[in-house]
Design an enzyme around this catalytic site. Structure first.
Site, PDB file in Angstrom:
ATOM      1  N   THR A  14      48.094-133.973  22.102  1.00  0.00           N
ATOM      2  CA  THR A  14      48.273-135.412  22.261  1.00  0.00           C
ATOM      3  C   THR A  14      47.358-136.203  21.342  1.00  0.00           C
ATOM      4  O   THR A  14      47.712-137.293  20.887  1.00  0.00           O
ATOM      5  CB  THR A  14      48.012-135.813  23.727  1.00  0.00           C
ATOM      6  OG1 THR A  14      48.936-135.122  24.565  1.00  0.00           O
ATOM      7  CG2 THR A  14      48.183-137.303  23.942  1.00  0.00           C
ATOM      8  N   TYR A  27      56.471-138.988  24.135  1.00  0.00           N
ATOM      9  CA  TYR A  27      55.939-138.934  22.780  1.00  0.00           C
ATOM     10  C   TYR A  27      56.036-137.504  22.294  1.00  0.00           C
ATOM     11  O   TYR A  27      56.357-136.589  23.051  1.00  0.00           O
ATOM     12  CB  TYR A  27      54.478-139.413  22.744  1.00  0.00           C
ATOM     13  CG  TYR A  27      53.527-138.520  23.510  1.00  0.00           C
ATOM     14  CD1 TYR A  27      52.839-137.495  22.870  1.00  0.00           C
ATOM     15  CD2 TYR A  27      53.342-138.690  24.878  1.00  0.00           C
ATOM     16  CE1 TYR A  27      51.991-136.657  23.574  1.00  0.00           C
ATOM     17  CE2 TYR A  27      52.485-137.854  25.586  1.00  0.00           C
ATOM     18  CZ  TYR A  27      51.818-136.852  24.930  1.00  0.00           C
ATOM     19  OH  TYR A  27      50.968-136.022  25.623  1.00  0.00           O
ATOM     20  N   SER A  60      50.017-128.120  23.354  1.00  0.00           N
ATOM     21  CA  SER A  60      49.250-126.933  23.749  1.00  0.00           C
ATOM     22  C   SER A  60      49.968-126.067  24.773  1.00  0.00           C
ATOM     23  O   SER A  60      49.536-124.942  25.036  1.00  0.00           O
ATOM     24  CB  SER A  60      47.865-127.321  24.273  1.00  0.00           C
ATOM     25  OG  SER A  60      47.936-128.002  25.504  1.00  0.00           O
ATOM     26  N   THR A  93      45.657-131.029  25.846  1.00  0.00           N
ATOM     27  CA  THR A  93      44.906-130.925  27.095  1.00  0.00           C
ATOM     28  C   THR A  93      45.486-129.924  28.095  1.00  0.00           C
ATOM     29  O   THR A  93      44.784-129.489  29.007  1.00  0.00           O
ATOM     30  CB  THR A  93      44.815-132.304  27.782  1.00  0.00           C
ATOM     31  OG1 THR A  93      46.141-132.788  28.054  1.00  0.00           O
ATOM     32  CG2 THR A  93      44.088-133.302  26.891  1.00  0.00           C
ATOM     33  N   ASP A  94      46.747-129.542  27.941  1.00  0.00           N
ATOM     34  CA  ASP A  94      47.370-128.692  28.968  1.00  0.00           C
ATOM     35  C   ASP A  94      46.738-127.312  29.063  1.00  0.00           C
ATOM     36  O   ASP A  94      46.622-126.755  30.160  1.00  0.00           O
ATOM     37  CB  ASP A  94      48.871-128.555  28.706  1.00  0.00           C
ATOM     38  CG  ASP A  94      49.655-129.785  29.126  1.00  0.00           C
ATOM     39  OD1 ASP A  94      49.066-130.673  29.780  1.00  0.00           O
ATOM     40  OD2 ASP A  94      50.854-129.874  28.805  1.00  0.00           O
ATOM     41  N   LYS A 166      41.640-129.229  34.203  1.00  0.00           N
ATOM     42  CA  LYS A 166      42.456-130.437  34.174  1.00  0.00           C
ATOM     43  C   LYS A 166      43.027-130.636  35.571  1.00  0.00           C
ATOM     44  O   LYS A 166      43.729-129.778  36.091  1.00  0.00           O
ATOM     45  CB  LYS A 166      43.586-130.298  33.150  1.00  0.00           C
ATOM     46  CG  LYS A 166      44.400-131.579  32.986  1.00  0.00           C
ATOM     47  CD  LYS A 166      45.460-131.437  31.889  1.00  0.00           C
ATOM     48  CE  LYS A 166      46.232-132.742  31.726  1.00  0.00           C
ATOM     49  NZ  LYS A 166      47.266-132.635  30.666  1.00  0.00           N
ATOM     50  N   GLU A 284      37.317-106.838  53.431  1.00  0.00           N
ATOM     51  CA  GLU A 284      38.474-106.020  53.076  1.00  0.00           C
ATOM     52  C   GLU A 284      38.532-105.683  51.584  1.00  0.00           C
ATOM     53  O   GLU A 284      39.228-104.743  51.182  1.00  0.00           O
ATOM     54  CB  GLU A 284      39.764-106.731  53.484  1.00  0.00           C
ATOM     55  CG  GLU A 284      39.969-106.859  54.989  1.00  0.00           C
ATOM     56  CD  GLU A 284      39.266-108.085  55.563  1.00  0.00           C
ATOM     57  OE1 GLU A 284      38.503-108.743  54.810  1.00  0.00           O
ATOM     58  OE2 GLU A 284      39.482-108.369  56.749  1.00  0.00           O
TER      59      GLU A 284
END
Length: 326
Positions: A14, A27, A60, A93-94, A166, A284
């Protein structure tokens, strides 16, 4: 402080995105090339010598092992170059937290390495990219940034790659850190660190690998049955990250199936689908042979487990030690 020589490695996102209107929500990421972007940065008048290199120009969500390989090679070369004082990586940013974490555990900590992005494209009202980048320049120019691992700068805050997540889809304050929040505050004119470097002059913890093993993520939800597990497993699968409810929990039938797979030499790591929450070891786990992800979310836990398996580390106790590290 003398003028710093900074290398900028661009991958798109972005921060390099554009739309046909300043007010449109949709966009296209990765539309502005590094030369164009740096010409806009020069207009800010910040003192630094910037050299740019385009690694990729993508959203990304399309980040791949091949791009990671090119990015790692360029970053490692810059760290070894005595004329380079710091490295800035522009990124969407993803998946920035995954790229940052991958680089963090496969690079030495002798120079600042800073990832930066934006939540609004360059054509939008209130574009945050140039301010974020100016902040990243401030961080990458500071010798005290070395020894903190790979860092991410977003919204006037500096995050360690192991902590950053994020947690919002919109807004310039979309990132947070867990279990530590920001490790520093930054503006284009000031930088304040919260504590001393914690990884000074460390070598890379792991070799960067392009032949990472298959490690799927199992998302736990109400009504899940053991056959969901079997749909993920192939002959190439070497481990599974459990994206569990609460503190890495799962229904008993699913747990039993994973225990069987663990006995067949698959590595099983319990993480949480929650944004914030430690996954501690439970009684466990010893009997099942499972590993607790501690503060790492499923995406980062997957990367760490892949690197561990590729390095020949598969014993649950040895894996747990690595997940317990800061």
């Amino acid at each position: 402080m003398s003028t710093q020589n900074l290398l900028v490695l661009a991958t798109g996102g972005t921060i390099a995105g554009a739309a046909d209107s300043a007010t449109r929500h949709d966009y296209r990421p990765g539309q502005i090339g590094i030369d164009d972007f740096l010409s806009r940065v020069e207009e800010l008048g910040i003192e630094a010598n910037l050299t740019g290199k385009q690694i990729a120009n993508i959203g990304s969500e399309d980040m791949s092992p091949e791009i990671w390989s090119d990015l790692h090679k360029a970053t490692a070369a810059a760290i070894s170059d005595p004329s380079c004082d710091g490295i800035i990586i522009t990124h969407g940013t993803d998946t920035v937290e995954e790229t940052a974490f991958m680089l963090d555990v496969t690079l030495p900590t002798t120079k600042p390495v800073v990832l930066v992005g934006a939540m609004r494209p360059a054509t939008a009202v209130g574009y945050d990219g140039l301010r974020n980048f100016a902040n990243a320049m401030r961080v990458a120019s500071d010798p005290q940034a070395a020894g903190r691992g790979v860092l991410v700068v977003m919204g006037d805050r500096v995050f360690a790659s192991r902590d950053i997540r994020k947690n919002r889809t919109r807004g310039t304050d979309a990132f947070a850190g867990f279990p530590r929040d920001a490790v520093g505050l930054v503006t284009p004119s000031a930088l304040d660190w919260f504590g001393a470097p914690w990884r000074s002059d460390e070598s890379a913890r792991f070799d960067f690998r392009t032949d990472l093993p298959d490690v799927p993520v199992l998302f736990i939800h109400a009504g899940i049955t053991p056959d969901y597990v079997d749909r993920l497993v192939t002959p190439e699968t070497r481990g599974i990250i459990v994206c569990g409810v609460g503190e890495g929990n799962m229904p008993d039938p699913v747990r039993q199936r994973l225990f069987e797979l663990c006995n067949e030499s698959l590595s099983i790591v319990r993480a949480s689908r929650l944004g914030e929450g430690l996954v501690d070891r439970e009684p466990e786990d010893d009997a099942n042979g499972f590993v607790a992800a501690r503060a790492l979310g499923p995406a980062k836990a997957r990367i760490l487990l892949q690197l561990l398996i590729a390095a020949g580390i598969s014993e649950p106790g040895a894996i747990q030690i690595q997940f317990d590290r800061r």
